[in-house]
Design an enzyme around this catalytic site. Structure first.
Site, PDB file in Angstrom:
ATOM      1  CG  LEU A   1      46.440  32.896  23.422  1.00 28.04           C
ATOM      2  CD1 LEU A   1      45.119  32.563  24.102  1.00 28.04           C
ATOM      3  CD2 LEU A   1      47.590  32.156  24.086  1.00 28.04           C
TER       4      LEU A   1
ATOM      5  CB  SER B   1      42.151  45.297  38.804  1.00 28.11           C
ATOM      6  OG  SER B   1      42.007  45.589  37.435  1.00 28.11           O
ATOM      7  CG  ASN B   2      39.600  43.284  34.527  1.00 30.16           C
ATOM      8  OD1 ASN B   2      38.423  43.605  34.486  1.00 30.16           O
ATOM      9  ND2 ASN B   2      40.584  44.088  34.138  1.00 30.16           N
TER      10      ASN B   2
ATOM     11  CD  GLU C   1      42.840  32.696  13.207  1.00 30.07           C
ATOM     12  OE1 GLU C   1      42.016  32.509  14.128  1.00 30.07           O
ATOM     13  OE2 GLU C   1      42.564  32.528  12.005  1.00 30.07           O
TER      14      GLU C   1
ATOM     15  CB  ALA D   1      33.281  50.086  32.292  1.00 32.14           C
TER      16      ALA D   1
ATOM     17  CG  ASN E   1      41.272  39.626  25.295  1.00 32.01           C
ATOM     18  OD1 ASN E   1      41.810  39.614  26.402  1.00 32.01           O
ATOM     19  ND2 ASN E   1      41.580  40.533  24.377  1.00 32.01           N
TER      20      ASN E   1
ATOM     21  NE  ARG F   1      53.113  33.696  24.684  1.00 32.11           N
ATOM     22  CZ  ARG F   1      54.272  33.770  24.080  1.00 32.11           C
ATOM     23  NH1 ARG F   1      55.179  34.627  24.487  1.00 32.11           N
ATOM     24  NH2 ARG F   1      54.569  32.977  23.062  1.00 32.11           N
TER      25      ARG F   1
ATOM     26  CG  HIS G   1      40.806  45.657  23.642  1.00 32.54           C
ATOM     27  ND1 HIS G   1      42.176  45.450  23.663  1.00 32.54           N
ATOM     28  CD2 HIS G   1      40.612  46.836  22.989  1.00 32.54           C
ATOM     29  CE1 HIS G   1      42.777  46.439  23.034  1.00 32.54           C
ATOM     30  NE2 HIS G   1      41.859  47.288  22.619  1.00 32.54           N
TER      31      HIS G   1
HETATM   32  C1  GRF Z   1      42.647  45.591  31.317  1.00 32.22           C
HETATM   33  O1  GRF Z   1      42.505  46.959  31.017  1.00 32.22           O
HETATM   34  C2  GRF Z   1      42.194  44.740  30.155  1.00 32.22           C
HETATM   35  O2  GRF Z   1      41.193  45.326  29.405  1.00 32.22           O
HETATM   36  C3  GRF Z   1      43.463  44.650  29.332  1.00 32.22           C
HETATM   37  O3  GRF Z   1      44.490  44.557  30.276  1.00 32.22           O
HETATM   38  C4  GRF Z   1      44.104  45.211  31.488  1.00 32.22           C
HETATM   39  C5  GRF Z   1      44.344  44.251  32.615  1.00 32.22           C
HETATM   40  O4  GRF Z   1      44.211  44.864  33.867  1.00 32.22           O
HETATM   41  N1  GRF Z   1      43.387  43.528  28.428  1.00 32.22           N
HETATM   42  P1  GRF Z   1      44.231  43.982  35.199  1.00 32.22           P
HETATM   43  O5  GRF Z   1      45.546  43.209  35.216  1.00 32.22           O
HETATM   44  O6  GRF Z   1      43.054  43.072  35.167  1.00 32.22           O
HETATM   45  O7  GRF Z   1      44.167  44.978  36.321  1.00 32.22           O
END
Ligand code: GRF
Length: 203
Positions: A86, A12-13, A135, A166, A100, A84, A102
């Site tokens: 890195l 989704s992101n 890391e 968000a 990244n 994963r 989170h």
């Molecule tokens: C998101 O909540 C992101 O913060 C986390 O993994 C999820 C990935 O969701 N690291 P999507 O695959 O982008 O829907």
């Protein structure tokens, strides 16, 4: 900059990033069945799958990953649900251009199941964080955060939906800020220029 997005799951992101018109030249997954790969293909973005089982250890996997990124001329990398850790093999190759996302307000709730853990703790505020990758585990320098409230009658699904909304707003904005050089990592610090905080206004 030529971007790669690394995924493992839903994507989704990735969808939000592609819709934002960031110049994504490659989507790479460590799972062959990640729905995110279909999304990339629908957008005409080249895809690659790299399976950990084919490599002796994490450094060997990361070496193969770097070879693919270099073959595509990738200059910046966004992790979007890439499950994963890195090693320095990759981290050192992309200083200030490896990010990244989170689903918590780091340093609270690093690691897996961050939304569930915050929900169970009945926190008043949680949120999302974009950080440069080092890391460690969700430990790199923080670039941007967006707070998200947990309302009193929220279910876990309600909170998760609010967090993901968000993420979809924040991450593309921050990646564009990095892309245009408004956010840099300089002498061990995150630095903004005047346009670097445009993500606070959804730009
Ligand atoms: C998101 O909540 C992101 O913060 C986390 O993994 C999820 C990935 O969701 N690291 P999507 O695959 O982008 O829907």
């Amino acid at each position: 900059m030529r971007w790669a997005v690394l995924v493992s799951g839903t994507g989704s992101n990735l969808a939000a990033i592609l819709e934002s018109k960031l110049p994504v030249e490659l989507v790479l997954s460590n799972r062959a069945d990640a729905p995110a790969l279909d999304m990339a293909r629908e957008h005409g973005v080249p895809t690659r799958v790299l399976l950990a089982g084919h490599y002796a250890d994490r450094r060997a996997f990361d070496g193969a990953l770097c070879e693919i990124l270099e073959a595509f001329g990738i200059e910046a990398v966004a992790l979007a649900g890439f499950l994963r850790w890195l090693t320095r093999v990759v981290v050192d190759r992309y200083p200030g251009t490896l990010l990244n996302l989170h689903p918590s307000l780091l340093p609270a709730y690093p690691g897996l199941h961050a939304i569930e853990r915050a929900f169970r703790d009945r926190v008043l505020w949680t949120g999302v964080t974009v950080h440069f990758v080092d890391e460690g585990h969700d430990s790199g320098p923080i670039v941007a955060q967006s707070p998200v409230p947990r309302y009193v009658h929220d279910t876990l699904a309600d909170l998760s939906e609010r967090i993901h909304a968000a993420e979809h707003q924040l991450y593309p904005c921050v990646l564009h800020a990095v892309d245009r050089g408004s956010v840099i990592f300089h002498e061990g610090r995150v630095c903004y220029d005047e346009e670097g905080t445009a993500w606070m206004h959804g730009r």
